[in-house]
Design an enzyme around this catalytic site. Structure first.
Site, PDB file in Angstrom:
ATOM      1  N   GLY A 165     139.815  28.567  37.155  1.00  0.00           N
ATOM      2  CA  GLY A 165     140.147  27.231  37.637  1.00  0.00           C
ATOM      3  C   GLY A 165     141.077  27.197  38.828  1.00  0.00           C
ATOM      4  O   GLY A 165     141.327  26.137  39.397  1.00  0.00           O
ATOM      5  N   HIS A 208     128.175  24.350  29.999  1.00  0.00           N
ATOM      6  CA  HIS A 208     128.389  25.725  30.478  1.00  0.00           C
ATOM      7  C   HIS A 208     127.579  26.646  29.569  1.00  0.00           C
ATOM      8  O   HIS A 208     127.915  26.832  28.398  1.00  0.00           O
ATOM      9  CB  HIS A 208     129.879  26.075  30.406  1.00  0.00           C
ATOM     10  CG  HIS A 208     130.217  27.412  30.981  1.00  0.00           C
ATOM     11  ND1 HIS A 208     131.211  27.600  31.911  1.00  0.00           N
ATOM     12  CD2 HIS A 208     129.698  28.650  30.761  1.00  0.00           C
ATOM     13  CE1 HIS A 208     131.288  28.879  32.236  1.00  0.00           C
ATOM     14  NE2 HIS A 208     130.382  29.536  31.540  1.00  0.00           N
ATOM     15  N   GLU A 287     128.405  32.254  38.239  1.00  0.00           N
ATOM     16  CA  GLU A 287     129.002  33.571  38.435  1.00  0.00           C
ATOM     17  C   GLU A 287     128.414  34.561  37.430  1.00  0.00           C
ATOM     18  O   GLU A 287     127.729  34.170  36.491  1.00  0.00           O
ATOM     19  CB  GLU A 287     130.527  33.512  38.265  1.00  0.00           C
ATOM     20  CG  GLU A 287     130.992  33.172  36.862  1.00  0.00           C
ATOM     21  CD  GLU A 287     132.509  33.175  36.748  1.00  0.00           C
ATOM     22  OE1 GLU A 287     133.195  33.622  37.688  1.00  0.00           O
ATOM     23  OE2 GLU A 287     133.012  32.721  35.708  1.00  0.00           O
ATOM     24  N   ASN A 289     129.879  37.831  35.071  1.00  0.00           N
ATOM     25  CA  ASN A 289     130.981  38.669  34.595  1.00  0.00           C
ATOM     26  C   ASN A 289     130.421  40.042  34.259  1.00  0.00           C
ATOM     27  O   ASN A 289     129.503  40.167  33.441  1.00  0.00           O
ATOM     28  CB  ASN A 289     131.651  38.055  33.370  1.00  0.00           C
ATOM     29  CG  ASN A 289     132.448  36.821  33.737  1.00  0.00           C
ATOM     30  OD1 ASN A 289     133.263  36.849  34.654  1.00  0.00           O
ATOM     31  ND2 ASN A 289     132.210  35.722  33.045  1.00  0.00           N
ATOM     32  N   ARG A 291     131.325  42.600  32.477  1.00  0.00           N
ATOM     33  CA  ARG A 291     132.116  43.181  31.383  1.00  0.00           C
ATOM     34  C   ARG A 291     131.690  42.536  30.073  1.00  0.00           C
ATOM     35  O   ARG A 291     130.863  41.628  30.043  1.00  0.00           O
ATOM     36  CB  ARG A 291     133.604  42.905  31.622  1.00  0.00           C
ATOM     37  CG  ARG A 291     133.901  41.413  31.806  1.00  0.00           C
ATOM     38  CD  ARG A 291     135.373  41.102  31.808  1.00  0.00           C
ATOM     39  NE  ARG A 291     135.659  39.740  32.252  1.00  0.00           N
ATOM     40  CZ  ARG A 291     135.535  38.655  31.509  1.00  0.00           C
ATOM     41  NH1 ARG A 291     135.083  38.748  30.274  1.00  0.00           N
ATOM     42  NH2 ARG A 291     135.833  37.468  31.993  1.00  0.00           N
ATOM     43  N   VAL A 294     134.953  37.730  25.824  1.00  0.00           N
ATOM     44  CA  VAL A 294     135.742  37.389  24.633  1.00  0.00           C
ATOM     45  C   VAL A 294     134.822  36.907  23.517  1.00  0.00           C
ATOM     46  O   VAL A 294     134.984  37.250  22.340  1.00  0.00           O
ATOM     47  CB  VAL A 294     136.791  36.308  24.967  1.00  0.00           C
ATOM     48  CG1 VAL A 294     137.555  35.888  23.711  1.00  0.00           C
ATOM     49  CG2 VAL A 294     137.757  36.784  26.039  1.00  0.00           C
ATOM     50  N   ARG A 337     138.793  30.303  19.433  1.00  0.00           N
ATOM     51  CA  ARG A 337     139.852  31.176  19.930  1.00  0.00           C
ATOM     52  C   ARG A 337     141.204  30.665  19.424  1.00  0.00           C
ATOM     53  O   ARG A 337     141.642  29.575  19.805  1.00  0.00           O
ATOM     54  CB  ARG A 337     139.865  31.195  21.458  1.00  0.00           C
ATOM     55  CG  ARG A 337     138.577  31.687  22.092  1.00  0.00           C
ATOM     56  CD  ARG A 337     138.788  31.908  23.579  1.00  0.00           C
ATOM     57  NE  ARG A 337     137.541  32.212  24.259  1.00  0.00           N
ATOM     58  CZ  ARG A 337     137.470  32.671  25.507  1.00  0.00           C
ATOM     59  NH1 ARG A 337     138.579  32.898  26.191  1.00  0.00           N
ATOM     60  NH2 ARG A 337     136.294  32.921  26.071  1.00  0.00           N
TER      61      ARG A 337
END
Length: 447
Positions: A165, A208, A287, A289, A291, A294, A337
């Site tokens: 952000g 998202h 985008e 990522n 990797r 989470v 989370r």
């Protein structure tokens, strides 16, 4: 297969990787700062090496110390987890120069996807649908106005090297654009040392959606379905689901196939996540990522496949253990989370956990590295655990989640557990009717 893996991370993800290594019969080494000497992953690893004082720059981001720890212990591979050095191309290159395997993609692929402008160009070339916007960095106000007029307001200005952000501003009119451009560039420069920004069409009520992909290291690729990460606060994910309540099987197969083919064509190796905004039946790349995420446990819950095992297998040259036709989706999973934060103000709440009790029962998983008596240091991310719940369908999953949240006890500090107890009883959440702006609007009403 590797003989010994060094885990260059901390907290729940370090423990998660450690468990996978033990199941595969691989020796483990963990590195830690002085603040984490009593952490659970340090206690359970075969070997541990202290690499510096509490600040991340002096420990978990200290590449030279981590490489030295590899050489001292004889580790032949490094798993970076997420965060810290997990998307650092220089780190991957340095490990390769020392004949140590980085459990992740190549430094070149990390660099490509780490630059948001280059990532968008690459995605477009690979046939991934992208958000309408500038083809590269925008520096002049005149150019910004021309692009915004072409794609239509509102538009969003984003930092090329950014995330989380920061360096991100919305302009609803031409009058807003000048200040938004200046502010975004200033924030990007301060946060990332690079003030390059680009412009995209701003979607009003998107979800998202991210697709979990894997490249096998030999030019092949598969997808493990999608996750819905629309419940966010300040662009940070809070609650994730798999599969998305917004997609049907046809849409899931279509976008998954596009992403798997793209990963294969790219020659990618290891785990990656291709992220989209989704609105009115259309996907728009934002985008990738490079990797582990989470939220990877929700994908593991619905596929029954251990993604860390797959990472290690691919990095060792063994390819993937499954083909696309072997990957089946079973039921529904949700991850919450749990952060050491005030549930209303989100102010960090470090301190000593006086009592820690996790829920149990069918379909319940808790990934956490804390325990009763553990002192949460004030130096790092506030995530203390993840509650992952799986059910045969979304209704059962939500019912099970409500029960699990009631059983979860963390005393001595403030946590975000009360927020999730509120959310699980909300009608919009129960119906799966939310977008990326929903949570912030909900929180604003409660203030």
């Amino acid at each position: 297969m590797f003989q010994k893996i060094l885990i260059a991370n901390r907290g729940e993800i370090a423990l998660r990787v450690l468990r996978a290594c033990k199941e595969l019969g691989i020796q483990t080494v963990v590195v830690h700062s002085t603040a984490d000497a009593d952490a659970m992953h340090v206690r359970l690893a075969d070997e541990s090496v202290c690499i510096g004082p509490p600040p991340s720059r002096d420990s978990y981001l200290n590449i030279h110390q981590i490489v030295a720890a590899c050489e001292i212990t004889g580790a032949d591979a490094v798993h970076p987890g997420y965060g810290f050095l997990s998307e650092n191309a220089k780190f991957a290159d340095i490990l390769a120069a020392h004949n140590i395997t980085f459990i992740g993609p190549s430094g070149d692929h990390i660099r490509i996807m780490g630059d948001k402008i280059e990532a968008k160009r690459t995605a477009k070339r690979l046939g991934i649908p992208v958000v309408p916007g500038s083809d590269g960095a925008v520096t002049e106000e005149k150019e910004a106005k021309r692009i915004a007029a072409e794609i239509g307001y509102p538009v969003i200005i984003k930092a090329s090297a950014g995330g989380g952000g920061r360096g991100m501003k919305v302009a609803h009119t031409e009058a807003d654009l000048e200040i938004a451009l200046q502010t975004a560039r200033s924030e990007a420069g301060a946060a990332f040392g690079d003030d390059a920004v680009y412009i995209e069409k701003y979607l009003e009520k998107p979800r998202h959606i991210e697709v979990q992909v894997f490249g096998d290291g030999f030019g092949g690729g598969v997808h493990f379905g999608e996750r819905d990460c629309s419940l966010q606060r300040r662009h940070q994910k809070v609650w994730e689901e798999a599969n998305s309540p917004a997609l049907n099987a046809e849409e899931r197969s279509r976008i998954g196939g596009i992403c798997a083919k793209a990963i294969a064509d790219l020659g990618y190796s290891g785990a990656g996540t291709i992220e989209f905004l989704y609105e009115n039946g259309e996907f728009y790349f934002i985008e990738m990522n490079t990797r582990l995420q989470v939220e990877h446990p929700v994908t593991e819950a619905i596929t029954g496949i251990d993604l860390v095992h797959e990472q290690i297998r691919v990095a060792s040259g063994g390819g993937l253990s499954v083909k696309q036709e072997d990957i089946k989706f079973n039921g529904h999973a949700i991850e919450c989370r749990i952060n050491a934060e005030d549930p209303r103000t989100f102010t960090p709440s470090p301190g000593t956990i006086t009592h820690f009790h996790t829920p149990g029962g069918l379909g319940i998983r808790v990934d956490s590295g804390v325990y009763s008596g553990y002192k949460i240091p004030p130096y790092y991310d506030s995530l203390i655990g993840k509650l992952i719940v799986h059910g045969r369908n979304r209704v059962e999953c939500m019912m099970r989640l409500r029960r699990a949240l009631d059983e979860f006890v963390v005393d001595g500090i403030k946590t975000t557990l009360p927020l999730f107890r509120d959310l699980v009883g909300n009608a919009d959440i129960a119906n799966g009717d939310y977008d990326i702006h929903w949570l912030e609007k909900y929180l604003a009403k409660g203030e």
